[in-house]
Scaffold this active site. Sequence first.
Site, PDB file in Angstrom:
ATOM      1  N   HIS A   1       0.833  -1.210   0.000  1.00  0.00           N
ATOM      2  CA  HIS A   1       0.000   0.000   0.000  1.00  0.00           C
ATOM      3  C   HIS A   1       0.870   1.263   0.000  1.00  0.00           C
ATOM      4  O   HIS A   1       0.602   2.228  -0.706  1.00  0.00           O
ATOM      5  CB  HIS A   1      -0.912   0.025   1.249  1.00  0.00           C
ATOM      6  CG  HIS A   1      -1.921  -1.091   1.306  1.00  0.00           C
ATOM      7  ND1 HIS A   1      -2.097  -1.878   2.415  1.00  0.00           N
ATOM      8  CD2 HIS A   1      -2.801  -1.550   0.388  1.00  0.00           C
ATOM      9  CE1 HIS A   1      -3.054  -2.765   2.181  1.00  0.00           C
ATOM     10  NE2 HIS A   1      -3.510  -2.586   0.957  1.00  0.00           N
TER      11      HIS A   1
ATOM     12  N   LYS B   1     -15.970  -7.325   4.702  1.00  0.00           N
ATOM     13  CA  LYS B   1     -14.891  -7.621   5.654  1.00  0.00           C
ATOM     14  C   LYS B   1     -15.175  -6.821   6.921  1.00  0.00           C
ATOM     15  O   LYS B   1     -14.348  -6.049   7.371  1.00  0.00           O
ATOM     16  CB  LYS B   1     -13.543  -7.171   5.085  1.00  0.00           C
ATOM     17  CG  LYS B   1     -13.136  -7.771   3.765  1.00  0.00           C
ATOM     18  CD  LYS B   1     -11.785  -7.189   3.379  1.00  0.00           C
ATOM     19  CE  LYS B   1     -11.310  -7.626   2.021  1.00  0.00           C
ATOM     20  NZ  LYS B   1     -10.106  -6.922   1.596  1.00  0.00           N
TER      21      LYS B   1
ATOM     22  N   ARG C   1      -2.544  -6.419  -8.261  1.00  0.00           N
ATOM     23  CA  ARG C   1      -1.486  -7.414  -8.130  1.00  0.00           C
ATOM     24  C   ARG C   1      -1.621  -8.535  -9.144  1.00  0.00           C
ATOM     25  O   ARG C   1      -0.634  -9.142  -9.541  1.00  0.00           O
ATOM     26  CB  ARG C   1      -1.522  -8.045  -6.729  1.00  0.00           C
ATOM     27  CG  ARG C   1      -0.940  -7.177  -5.658  1.00  0.00           C
ATOM     28  CD  ARG C   1      -1.392  -7.633  -4.290  1.00  0.00           C
ATOM     29  NE  ARG C   1      -2.841  -7.501  -4.184  1.00  0.00           N
ATOM     30  CZ  ARG C   1      -3.533  -7.695  -3.071  1.00  0.00           C
ATOM     31  NH1 ARG C   1      -2.916  -8.069  -1.982  1.00  0.00           N
ATOM     32  NH2 ARG C   1      -4.834  -7.526  -3.064  1.00  0.00           N
TER      33      ARG C   1
ATOM     34  N   SER D   1      -2.852  -8.031   2.889  1.00  0.00           N
ATOM     35  CA  SER D   1      -3.267  -7.847   4.280  1.00  0.00           C
ATOM     36  C   SER D   1      -3.797  -9.154   4.861  1.00  0.00           C
ATOM     37  O   SER D   1      -3.540  -9.471   6.022  1.00  0.00           O
ATOM     38  CB  SER D   1      -4.364  -6.774   4.361  1.00  0.00           C
ATOM     39  OG  SER D   1      -3.879  -5.550   3.889  1.00  0.00           O
TER      40      SER D   1
HETATM   41  P1  ADP Z   1      -9.999  -3.567  -0.015  1.00  0.00           P
HETATM   42  O1  ADP Z   1     -10.534  -4.133   1.234  1.00  0.00           O
HETATM   43  O2  ADP Z   1     -10.772  -2.378  -0.511  1.00  0.00           O
HETATM   44  O3  ADP Z   1      -9.676  -4.556  -1.114  1.00  0.00           O
HETATM   45  P2  ADP Z   1      -7.207  -3.441   0.720  1.00  0.00           P
HETATM   46  O4  ADP Z   1      -6.801  -2.767   1.969  1.00  0.00           O
HETATM   47  O5  ADP Z   1      -7.100  -4.920   0.701  1.00  0.00           O
HETATM   48  O6  ADP Z   1      -8.640  -2.902   0.432  1.00  0.00           O
HETATM   49  O7  ADP Z   1      -6.404  -2.865  -0.524  1.00  0.00           O
HETATM   50  C1  ADP Z   1      -6.518  -1.530  -0.942  1.00  0.00           C
HETATM   51  C2  ADP Z   1      -5.964  -1.383  -2.358  1.00  0.00           C
HETATM   52  O8  ADP Z   1      -4.586  -1.699  -2.364  1.00  0.00           O
HETATM   53  C3  ADP Z   1      -6.603  -2.314  -3.382  1.00  0.00           C
HETATM   54  O9  ADP Z   1      -6.668  -1.634  -4.621  1.00  0.00           O
HETATM   55  C4  ADP Z   1      -5.628  -3.465  -3.478  1.00  0.00           C
HETATM   56  O10 ADP Z   1      -5.697  -4.120  -4.713  1.00  0.00           O
HETATM   57  C5  ADP Z   1      -4.325  -2.698  -3.323  1.00  0.00           C
HETATM   58  N1  ADP Z   1      -3.233  -3.536  -2.837  1.00  0.00           N
HETATM   59  C6  ADP Z   1      -3.215  -4.351  -1.765  1.00  0.00           C
HETATM   60  N2  ADP Z   1      -2.023  -4.942  -1.606  1.00  0.00           N
HETATM   61  C7  ADP Z   1      -1.239  -4.489  -2.612  1.00  0.00           C
HETATM   62  C8  ADP Z   1       0.121  -4.743  -3.030  1.00  0.00           C
HETATM   63  N3  ADP Z   1       0.901  -5.597  -2.365  1.00  0.00           N
HETATM   64  N4  ADP Z   1       0.578  -4.093  -4.130  1.00  0.00           N
HETATM   65  C9  ADP Z   1      -0.222  -3.250  -4.805  1.00  0.00           C
HETATM   66  N5  ADP Z   1      -1.502  -2.968  -4.480  1.00  0.00           N
HETATM   67  C10 ADP Z   1      -2.013  -3.585  -3.402  1.00  0.00           C
END
Ligand code: ADP
Length: 157
Positions: free
Chosen positions: A18, A42, A92, A130
């Site tokens: 992130h 979630k 990803r 995450s």
């Molecule tokens: P959500 O619950 O909305 O999916 P996340 O917190 O899991 O939110 O992720 C927020 C954003 O960050 C999403 O667009 C996700 O695809 C992106 N993201 C998560 N991990 C990575 C990573 N390792 N590299 C690039 N983007 C990521």
Amino acid sequence: MKRVAIFPGSFDPFTKGHEDIVLRGMDMFDEIIIGVGHNSQKNKRYFDIDMMVKCIEMTFKGYDNVRVLVYNELTAQLAKKLDARFLLRGLRNTTDFEYENSISQVNRHLNKNLESVFLITSPKFAAVSSSIIREVHKYGGEVSEFLPYPISDTLPA
Ligand code: ADP
């Protein structure tokens, strides 16, 4: 007109993946607002939301063009309120793409002035998620290398 982007997510926890998206987004936008939301699918968080917000703020404390807020509404509505024209997201893999594709169509329907912008993950963070970090942390595994320092330093043992 100021180019304001929202970077929305659950950030449970906020990872180096992130952080990388925000740092790269800074080249494109005047301001990035990190929106820590409660995703309807979630609902129950693993890490405390107030702690996470403080840690994300600490992660970007040297940058006055990044701010962090908690929200509990549609991202498209939040964007309208904040006059943000861009929605920043990371990709990803194809699973992310399928999900992001439908969400961005809905967001466009809800707010036609909102443009979604996707950054492909940096290869070194491609496997960072995450949900995996939560799982490893739950069973006492070491996760600090995947997290910005203010977050790894604050996580409960
Ligand atoms: P959500 O619950 O909305 O999916 P996340 O917190 O899991 O939110 O992720 C927020 C954003 O960050 C999403 O667009 C996700 O695809 C992106 N993201 C998560 N991990 C990575 C990573 N390792 N590299 C690039 N983007 C990521």
